[in-house]
Design a protein around this motif. Structure first.
Motif, mmCIF file in Angstrom:
data_model
loop_
_atom_site.group_PDB
_atom_site.id
_atom_site.type_symbol
_atom_site.label_atom_id
_atom_site.label_comp_id
_atom_site.label_asym_id
_atom_site.label_seq_id
_atom_site.Cartn_x
_atom_site.Cartn_y
_atom_site.Cartn_z
ATOM 1 N N VAL A 94 0.846 -1.196 0.000
ATOM 2 C CA VAL A 94 0.000 0.000 0.000
ATOM 3 C C VAL A 94 0.881 1.245 0.000
ATOM 4 O O VAL A 94 0.605 2.205 -0.724
ATOM 5 C CB VAL A 94 -0.957 0.004 1.212
ATOM 6 N N GLN A 95 1.955 1.220 0.771
ATOM 7 C CA GLN A 95 2.871 2.365 0.830
ATOM 8 C C GLN A 95 3.410 2.727 -0.544
ATOM 9 O O GLN A 95 3.631 3.903 -0.840
ATOM 10 C CB GLN A 95 4.032 2.069 1.776
ATOM 11 N N GLU A 96 3.593 1.742 -1.400
ATOM 12 C CA GLU A 96 4.117 1.977 -2.742
ATOM 13 C C GLU A 96 3.206 2.881 -3.574
ATOM 14 O O GLU A 96 3.670 3.571 -4.478
ATOM 15 C CB GLU A 96 4.295 0.645 -3.475
ATOM 16 N N HIS A 97 1.915 2.916 -3.253
ATOM 17 C CA HIS A 97 0.944 3.689 -4.034
ATOM 18 C C HIS A 97 0.651 5.063 -3.438
ATOM 19 O O HIS A 97 -0.080 5.838 -4.039
ATOM 20 C CB HIS A 97 -0.367 2.908 -4.152
ATOM 21 N N VAL A 98 1.210 5.348 -2.286
ATOM 22 C CA VAL A 98 0.874 6.572 -1.564
ATOM 23 C C VAL A 98 1.728 7.759 -1.990
ATOM 24 O O VAL A 98 1.320 8.905 -1.832
ATOM 25 C CB VAL A 98 0.980 6.327 -0.038
ATOM 26 N N GLY A 99 2.879 7.514 -2.543
ATOM 27 C CA GLY A 99 3.753 8.616 -2.910
ATOM 28 C C GLY A 99 4.478 9.146 -1.692
ATOM 29 O O GLY A 99 4.908 8.379 -0.834
ATOM 30 N N GLU A 100 4.565 10.464 -1.589
ATOM 31 C CA GLU A 100 5.335 11.082 -0.516
ATOM 32 C C GLU A 100 4.502 11.472 0.703
ATOM 33 O O GLU A 100 5.008 12.125 1.608
ATOM 34 C CB GLU A 100 6.076 12.295 -1.059
ATOM 35 N N LEU A 101 3.242 11.100 0.738
ATOM 36 C CA LEU A 101 2.396 11.432 1.884
ATOM 37 C C LEU A 101 2.883 10.707 3.135
ATOM 38 O O LEU A 101 3.355 9.578 3.062
ATOM 39 C CB LEU A 101 0.944 11.022 1.619
ATOM 40 N N GLU A 102 2.768 11.357 4.275
ATOM 41 C CA GLU A 102 3.119 10.726 5.551
ATOM 42 C C GLU A 102 1.871 10.242 6.281
ATOM 43 O O GLU A 102 1.943 9.333 7.096
ATOM 44 C CB GLU A 102 3.895 11.700 6.431
ATOM 45 N N THR A 103 0.738 10.876 5.979
ATOM 46 C CA THR A 103 -0.534 10.527 6.606
ATOM 47 C C THR A 103 -1.603 10.422 5.526
ATOM 48 O O THR A 103 -1.631 11.231 4.603
ATOM 49 C CB THR A 103 -0.957 11.614 7.622
ATOM 50 N N VAL A 104 -2.468 9.427 5.649
ATOM 51 C CA VAL A 104 -3.633 9.273 4.782
ATOM 52 C C VAL A 104 -4.849 9.109 5.686
ATOM 53 O O VAL A 104 -4.715 9.033 6.919
ATOM 54 C CB VAL A 104 -3.491 8.075 3.819
ATOM 55 N N PHE A 105 -6.031 9.032 5.110
ATOM 56 C CA PHE A 105 -7.245 8.920 5.899
ATOM 57 C C PHE A 105 -8.032 7.692 5.480
ATOM 58 O O PHE A 105 -8.264 7.466 4.299
ATOM 59 C CB PHE A 105 -8.088 10.190 5.783
ATOM 60 N N ALA A 106 -8.430 6.912 6.471
ATOM 61 C CA ALA A 106 -9.209 5.699 6.242
ATOM 62 C C ALA A 106 -10.669 5.979 6.554
ATOM 63 O O ALA A 106 -10.989 6.709 7.491
ATOM 64 C CB ALA A 106 -8.705 4.567 7.139
ATOM 65 N N VAL A 107 -11.546 5.386 5.744
ATOM 66 C CA VAL A 107 -12.990 5.467 5.960
ATOM 67 C C VAL A 107 -13.455 4.068 6.343
ATOM 68 O O VAL A 107 -13.192 3.103 5.629
ATOM 69 C CB VAL A 107 -13.718 5.935 4.673
ATOM 70 N N HIS A 108 -14.109 3.963 7.508
ATOM 71 C CA HIS A 108 -14.550 2.671 8.037
ATOM 72 C C HIS A 108 -16.055 2.656 8.269
ATOM 73 O O HIS A 108 -16.640 3.678 8.604
ATOM 74 C CB HIS A 108 -13.883 2.395 9.397
ATOM 75 N N ASN A 109 -16.660 1.476 8.158
ATOM 76 C CA ASN A 109 -18.069 1.335 8.510
ATOM 77 C C ASN A 109 -18.198 1.071 10.008
ATOM 78 O O ASN A 109 -17.199 1.014 10.726
ATOM 79 C CB ASN A 109 -18.762 0.256 7.664
ATOM 80 N N ALA A 110 -19.411 0.886 10.485
ATOM 81 C CA ALA A 110 -19.663 0.702 11.917
ATOM 82 C C ALA A 110 -19.049 -0.581 12.460
ATOM 83 O O ALA A 110 -18.773 -0.687 13.660
ATOM 84 C CB ALA A 110 -21.162 0.712 12.196
ATOM 85 N N ASP A 111 -18.788 -1.557 11.591
ATOM 86 C CA ASP A 111 -18.164 -2.809 12.017
ATOM 87 C C ASP A 111 -16.645 -2.722 12.019
ATOM 88 O O ASP A 111 -15.969 -3.701 12.324
ATOM 89 C CB ASP A 111 -18.597 -3.957 11.104
ATOM 90 N N GLY A 112 -16.098 -1.576 11.646
ATOM 91 C CA GLY A 112 -14.659 -1.391 11.625
ATOM 92 C C GLY A 112 -14.000 -1.790 10.313
ATOM 93 O O GLY A 112 -12.785 -1.697 10.170
#
Length: 74
Positions: free
Chosen positions: A29-47
């Motif tokens: 996954v890190q390979e696709h992020v580029g130079e970002l240090e932080t990203v944001f995850a979207v989760h449902n109520a079950d996690g």
């Protein structure tokens, strides 16, 4: 990071947005992020992670675009 998701297929209309350190993500996954240090995850109520996006604004926009109510998790 440009993959389209149909979040409405997951049901409940509340999703949770949290920041994730790129260093904590799997290498493939890190390979696709580029130079970002932080990203944001979207989760449902079950996690279950529904999406991983570049910034908080995009996470909220994505949720609202699919008639979901985003809330921030600290």
């Amino acid at each position: 990071m440009n993959t389209k998701f149909d979040l409405s297929a997951f049901g409940d209309d509340t999703v949770y947005v949290k920041s994730v350190q790129v260093a904590d993500l799997p290498d493939e996954v890190q390979e696709h992020v580029g130079e970002l240090e932080t990203v944001f995850a979207v989760h449902n109520a079950d996690g279950e992670q529904l999406a991983l996006v570049a910034n908080r604004k995009l996470a909220f926009h994505l949720a609202r675009e699919h008639q979901m109510q985003p809330v921030t998790v600290h």
